[in-house]
Motif scaffolding. Structure first.
Motif, PDB file in Angstrom:
ATOM      1  N   PRO A  56       0.813  -1.226   0.000  1.00  0.00           N
ATOM      2  CA  PRO A  56       0.000   0.000   0.000  1.00  0.00           C
ATOM      3  C   PRO A  56       0.852   1.284   0.000  1.00  0.00           C
ATOM      4  CG  PRO A  56      -0.791  -1.538   1.677  1.00  0.00           C
ATOM      5  CD  PRO A  56       0.453  -2.141   1.088  1.00  0.00           C
ATOM      6  N   ASN A  57       0.385   2.272  -0.741  1.00  0.00           N
ATOM      7  CA  ASN A  57       0.981   3.616  -0.756  1.00  0.00           C
ATOM      8  C   ASN A  57       2.454   3.639  -1.152  1.00  0.00           C
ATOM      9  OD1 ASN A  57      -1.373   5.188   0.012  1.00  0.00           O
ATOM     10  ND2 ASN A  57      -1.216   4.155   1.995  1.00  0.00           N
ATOM     11  N   LEU A  65      -1.328  12.200  -5.057  1.00  0.00           N
ATOM     12  CA  LEU A  65      -1.683  12.477  -3.661  1.00  0.00           C
ATOM     13  C   LEU A  65      -2.353  13.844  -3.524  1.00  0.00           C
ATOM     14  CD1 LEU A  65       1.359  11.138  -1.585  1.00  0.00           C
ATOM     15  CD2 LEU A  65      -0.951  10.193  -1.704  1.00  0.00           C
ATOM     16  N   ALA A 161     -18.931   0.723   9.897  1.00  0.00           N
ATOM     17  CA  ALA A 161     -17.485   0.584  10.052  1.00  0.00           C
ATOM     18  C   ALA A 161     -16.989   1.543  11.125  1.00  0.00           C
ATOM     19  CB  ALA A 161     -16.793   0.876   8.723  1.00  0.00           C
ATOM     20  N   ASP A 162     -15.944   1.142  11.861  1.00  0.00           N
ATOM     21  CA  ASP A 162     -15.392   2.001  12.900  1.00  0.00           C
ATOM     22  C   ASP A 162     -14.492   3.082  12.304  1.00  0.00           C
ATOM     23  OD1 ASP A 162     -16.695   0.414  14.756  1.00  0.00           O
ATOM     24  OD2 ASP A 162     -15.007  -0.974  14.886  1.00  0.00           O
ATOM     25  N   TYR A 163     -13.716   2.694  11.300  1.00  0.00           N
ATOM     26  CA  TYR A 163     -12.870   3.656  10.570  1.00  0.00           C
ATOM     27  C   TYR A 163     -12.428   3.000   9.274  1.00  0.00           C
ATOM     28  CZ  TYR A 163      -9.206   0.779  12.710  1.00  0.00           C
ATOM     29  OH  TYR A 163      -8.434  -0.267  13.114  1.00  0.00           O
ATOM     30  N   SER A 164     -11.777   3.788   8.421  1.00  0.00           N
ATOM     31  CA  SER A 164     -11.336   3.238   7.143  1.00  0.00           C
ATOM     32  C   SER A 164      -9.846   3.473   6.954  1.00  0.00           C
ATOM     33  CB  SER A 164     -12.090   3.897   5.989  1.00  0.00           C
ATOM     34  OG  SER A 164     -13.451   3.527   6.032  1.00  0.00           O
ATOM     35  N   LEU A 165      -9.219   2.566   6.193  1.00  0.00           N
ATOM     36  CA  LEU A 165      -7.808   2.705   5.849  1.00  0.00           C
ATOM     37  C   LEU A 165      -7.720   2.918   4.344  1.00  0.00           C
ATOM     38  CD1 LEU A 165      -6.372  -0.215   8.016  1.00  0.00           C
ATOM     39  CD2 LEU A 165      -6.420   2.236   8.545  1.00  0.00           C
ATOM     40  N   VAL A 166      -6.861   3.869   3.925  1.00  0.00           N
ATOM     41  CA  VAL A 166      -6.818   4.217   2.507  1.00  0.00           C
ATOM     42  C   VAL A 166      -5.441   3.952   1.904  1.00  0.00           C
ATOM     43  CG1 VAL A 166      -7.538   5.930   0.822  1.00  0.00           C
ATOM     44  CG2 VAL A 166      -8.361   6.109   3.165  1.00  0.00           C
ATOM     45  N   ASP A 167      -5.479   3.301   0.747  1.00  0.00           N
ATOM     46  CA  ASP A 167      -4.281   3.019  -0.038  1.00  0.00           C
ATOM     47  C   ASP A 167      -4.430   3.763  -1.364  1.00  0.00           C
ATOM     48  OD1 ASP A 167      -2.317   1.941  -1.657  1.00  0.00           O
ATOM     49  OD2 ASP A 167      -3.216  -0.066  -1.758  1.00  0.00           O
TER      50      ASP A 167
ATOM     51  N   ARG B  75       7.474   5.966   1.087  1.00  0.00           N
ATOM     52  CA  ARG B  75       6.229   5.772   1.824  1.00  0.00           C
ATOM     53  C   ARG B  75       6.287   6.339   3.251  1.00  0.00           C
ATOM     54  NH1 ARG B  75       3.026   0.154   2.713  1.00  0.00           N
ATOM     55  NH2 ARG B  75       4.855  -0.457   3.903  1.00  0.00           N
ATOM     56  N   VAL B  78       5.780   9.975   3.187  1.00  0.00           N
ATOM     57  CA  VAL B  78       4.390  10.324   2.861  1.00  0.00           C
ATOM     58  C   VAL B  78       3.501  10.148   4.091  1.00  0.00           C
ATOM     59  CG1 VAL B  78       2.356   9.541   1.573  1.00  0.00           C
ATOM     60  CG2 VAL B  78       4.549   9.817   0.398  1.00  0.00           C
ATOM     61  N   LEU B  79       3.648   9.007   4.756  1.00  0.00           N
ATOM     62  CA  LEU B  79       2.753   8.706   5.873  1.00  0.00           C
ATOM     63  C   LEU B  79       3.024   9.598   7.083  1.00  0.00           C
ATOM     64  CD1 LEU B  79       2.545   4.812   5.560  1.00  0.00           C
ATOM     65  CD2 LEU B  79       0.863   6.509   4.831  1.00  0.00           C
ATOM     66  N   GLU B  86      -2.209   3.419   9.793  1.00  0.00           N
ATOM     67  CA  GLU B  86      -2.254   2.044  10.276  1.00  0.00           C
ATOM     68  C   GLU B  86      -1.920   1.127   9.123  1.00  0.00           C
ATOM     69  OE1 GLU B  86      -5.680   1.031  12.800  1.00  0.00           O
ATOM     70  OE2 GLU B  86      -5.710  -0.946  11.855  1.00  0.00           O
ATOM     71  N   GLY B  88       0.503   0.751   7.019  1.00  0.00           N
ATOM     72  CA  GLY B  88       0.985   1.341   5.758  1.00  0.00           C
ATOM     73  C   GLY B  88      -0.059   2.169   5.032  1.00  0.00           C
ATOM     74  N   ARG B  89      -1.188   2.431   5.707  1.00  0.00           N
ATOM     75  CA  ARG B  89      -2.263   3.166   5.040  1.00  0.00           C
ATOM     76  C   ARG B  89      -2.736   4.348   5.879  1.00  0.00           C
ATOM     77  NH1 ARG B  89      -5.635  -2.145   3.643  1.00  0.00           N
ATOM     78  NH2 ARG B  89      -4.698  -2.704   5.610  1.00  0.00           N
ATOM     79  N   PHE B  90      -3.406   5.288   5.198  1.00  0.00           N
ATOM     80  CA  PHE B  90      -3.981   6.443   5.890  1.00  0.00           C
ATOM     81  C   PHE B  90      -5.215   5.983   6.644  1.00  0.00           C
ATOM     82  CE2 PHE B  90      -1.686   8.070   2.268  1.00  0.00           C
ATOM     83  CZ  PHE B  90      -1.071   9.228   2.743  1.00  0.00           C
ATOM     84  N   ARG B  91      -5.285   6.375   7.913  1.00  0.00           N
ATOM     85  CA  ARG B  91      -6.461   6.013   8.703  1.00  0.00           C
ATOM     86  C   ARG B  91      -7.410   7.212   8.750  1.00  0.00           C
ATOM     87  NH1 ARG B  91      -7.076   3.102  14.566  1.00  0.00           N
ATOM     88  NH2 ARG B  91      -9.133   3.956  14.948  1.00  0.00           N
ATOM     89  N   VAL B  92      -8.644   7.001   8.329  1.00  0.00           N
ATOM     90  CA  VAL B  92      -9.613   8.101   8.250  1.00  0.00           C
ATOM     91  C   VAL B  92     -10.866   7.755   9.051  1.00  0.00           C
ATOM     92  CG1 VAL B  92      -8.768   8.861   5.990  1.00  0.00           C
ATOM     93  CG2 VAL B  92     -10.659   7.236   6.115  1.00  0.00           C
ATOM     94  N   PRO B  93     -11.648   8.778   9.442  1.00  0.00           N
ATOM     95  CA  PRO B  93     -12.871   8.521  10.215  1.00  0.00           C
ATOM     96  C   PRO B  93     -13.844   7.636   9.425  1.00  0.00           C
ATOM     97  CG  PRO B  93     -12.370  10.877  10.143  1.00  0.00           C
ATOM     98  CD  PRO B  93     -11.440  10.211   9.191  1.00  0.00           C
ATOM     99  N   PRO B  94     -14.802   7.027  10.113  1.00  0.00           N
ATOM    100  CA  PRO B  94     -15.741   6.143   9.409  1.00  0.00           C
ATOM    101  C   PRO B  94     -16.499   6.885   8.322  1.00  0.00           C
ATOM    102  CG  PRO B  94     -16.501   6.640  11.639  1.00  0.00           C
ATOM    103  CD  PRO B  94     -15.098   7.127  11.539  1.00  0.00           C
TER     104      PRO B  94
END
Lengths: 501, 100
Positions: A56-57, A65, A161-167, B75, B78-79, B86, B88-94
């Motif tokens: 990821p990323n 980005l 969902a509680d939260y999301s992870l983005v790649d 990476r 960037v992070l 979390e 290796g990824r961006f953690r965003v609100p639900p």
């Protein structure tokens, strides 16, 4: 591009839902939006690798980005592939401009997606199904893909969902969105459309078109109306369709749901619905009206795209034969209708060139097609020497091999590339001569008088069953060397004699 | 003269932009946006029938780059810019049932 004189027709509604409650008959109206990722080395507007499955990323840069001060530059190869798709779908390629589609969602860090809106690259085409029916293509436009969200908690679903992870590896990957006219009227038509489209995309090298990896994604717009009506009902858009099978299931489920809603006196709400494969149902997503307020405007960071006539004709010249044209070509050589099922299967498996080669080398067309359809669904079949396939078919027709033996020999030919006569000799496949076979059949009849009496005097169903019994006995006695057709002919001859005819 | 833009439309645009406006602010922005639209009306009044629509101020077409892979960012770097990370990824609100 030649059309090879294929039949023109629109898809006729043959699939209907009859309400159990009211007896009313409903028909479906389906339009499909297919997103396909283009097989480029890099993203649409930046030089990051376009590659599935990386950490990821790792394939990210300031452009994808959405970092301040970065500017997009259009990938020429992506435009080339998009135009190939357009021309393969008989579209007009026209001057176009890019637009910003504005929305707030973490899958696009810019807070807009660059797409084409009122001036798409490809418009007004059609796709021809293996049945010969044509489905209109409204447009096929270029846009960038979004990042990938993984919803954490609640089993990975969006809801709760509680939260999301983005790649962002996928953010900016080039896509073409192909929008069909609402010309489809059954789950099977929709499945046939996607299969055919996928075959075209792969044939022209535009995409690897793998639904399981998300490089081909299908959204279905579904509505229902009373059978025979011309009006369009309120539609729902179904997302999250991960296979052609789930496309068919989801459409049928959704159509039945809408009939239920209307018949209970309510109205279908225009909305996006998510297909839940496990539960076998669609679930309400967001309401469409508000979400569609994307405030499109022209992308000021990109200049207009105006492919020259020369570029378009170069693309036409370099297009390979498309599946519909290959079906027509094979059907013509084999002397069958292009809609013949074995023709479609041969093209789907990439075995049409083999079949044509074998027919040209003197092989019986119908036997060749039978082998392609039933006995060559294996890897390596496309490398078979057409002349050897022709020879196998001829040995079969001359009675030197039974159908079962031919199948065995064919499998060995695919594995070894060796000559059919050689393989047949090695395995001791020599068909029995007719006199020998008749004597054996008489012997078996004599040994099973009750069954024989039943076969002679029984009804058709009973006769079919016992014919299987006798054939089995004879195959056992000859270790499968007898020709099933010849055995049947002898059995029927003996029965006619027994009945005194 | 009819109102160029209604208070409801301003509220709708604010909602799309994820802005929370007070009643007073809604009044103020309705007035200001109406003034901007009035200016657009002045431009609409010009005789421009023989002017081609302009997609871009520069007379450029077909600006491309070749399909060649270039450098990507590191990476970790960037992070580091992200408020939450979390795996290796961006953690965003639900995301509340709102998907493009």
């Amino acid at each position: 591009m030649s059309d090879l004189g294929l039949a023109t027709s629109t898809v006729a509604p043959s699939f209907v839902i009859t309400s159990e409650r009211t007896g009313r008959v409903w028909e479906l109206v389906i339009g499909l939006e297919v997103h396909c990722e283009l097989a480029t080395a890099t993203k649409l507007f930046c030089a990051c690798p376009n590659r599935f499955g990386d950490e990821p990323n790792t394939n990210v840069c300031p452009v994808c980005l959405g970092l301040p001060g970065s500017l997009p530059v259009l990938n020429e190869r992506a435009v080339e592939l998009a135009m190939r798709i357009g021309r393969a779908l008989h579209c007009k390629v026209r001057p176009s401009v890019f637009a910003r589609k504005n929305y707030f969602y973490p899958d696009m860090p810019k807070d807009y997606q660059i797409s084409q809106y009122d001036q798409p690259t490809n418009v007004d085409g059609y796709l021809e199904l293996p049945s010969g029916a044509r489905v209109g293509i409204v447009r096929a436009h270029i846009e960038e893909d979004t990042g990938k969200n993984t919803h954490a908690g609640q089993g990975g679903r969006i809801h709760g969902a509680d939260y999301s992870l983005v790649d962002y590896n996928r953010a900016g990957v080039p896509l073409v969105e192909i929008v069909s006219a609402p010309d489809l009227h059954s789950p099977d038509d929709a499945k046939a459309y996607v299969s055919e489209l996928r075959a075209i995309l792969v044939a022209i090298g535009a995409s690897d078109a793998k639904m399981e990896e998300g490089s081909l994604r299908v959204d279905a717009n579904v509505s229902v109306r009373p059978a025979g009506s011309d009006e369009l009902g309120t539609r729902c858009e179904i997302k999250n369709l991960n296979s052609i099978r789930s496309l068919g299931r989801a459409i049928e489920y959704e159509a039945r749901r809408q009939v239920e809603v209307i018949e209970s006196g309510e109205r279908v709400r225009q909305e996006t619905r998510h297909w839940d494969e496990e539960a076998g149902r669609t679930r309400s997503g967001r309401s469409k009206e508000e979400a569609e307020d994307y405030r499109y405007f022209q992308e000021p960071d990109l200049v207009p795209l105006e492919p020259s006539a020369g570029w378009i004709s170069a693309i036409d010249e370099n297009l390979p034969l498309l599946p519909a044209e290959r079906r027509a070509r094979l059907a013509e050589r084999a002397g069958v209708e292009p809609t013949h099922s074995s023709v479609a299967i041969a093209v789907e498996r990439g075995l049409d060139a083999l079949a044509i080669g074998a027919i040209d080398a003197g092989g019986d067309a119908s036997r060749v097609l039978t082998h392609v359809e039933h006995n060559l669904a294996v890897g390596g079949a496309e490398d078979l020497d057409p002349a050897l396939l022709a020879e196998l078919v001829t040995m079969e027709l001359e009675g030197k091999l039974t159908a079962t033996q031919a199948k065995t020999v064919l499998a060995a030919m695919v594995d070894s590339g060796r000559h059919p006569a050689e393989i047949a000799r090695e395995r001791g496949f020599e068909a029995m001569d007719t006199g020998e076979l008749e004597a054996l059949v008489d012997e078996i009849i004599g040994a099973n008088p009750t069954e024989w009496d039943d076969f002679v005097n029984g009804d058709e169903k009973r006769r079919g069953k016992l014919s299987g019994f006798f054939t089995g006995q004879i195959m056992k006695a000859t270790k499968g060397k007898a020709d099933g057709k010849a055995v049947n002919a002898i059995l029927n001859k003996r029965r006619a004699q027994a009945l005194g005819q | 003269m009819p109102q160029r833009i209604s208070r409801d439309e301003v509220a709708h645009v604010a909602r799309l932009a994820k802005l929370r406006l007070t009643d007073d602010e809604l009044d103020t922005f309705t007035e200001q946006l109406a003034a901007i639209l009035d200016h657009a009306q002045d431009i609409e009044a010009l005789a421009i029938d023989d002017v081609e629509p302009t997609a871009h101020p520069f007379p450029l077409r077909n600006v491309f780059r070749p399909d060649l892979v270039g450098p990507t960012l590191d990476r970790e770097e960037v992070l580091l810019q992200a408020p939450a990370v979390e795996d290796g990824r961006f953690r965003v609100p639900p995301i509340l049932g709102e998907e493009p």
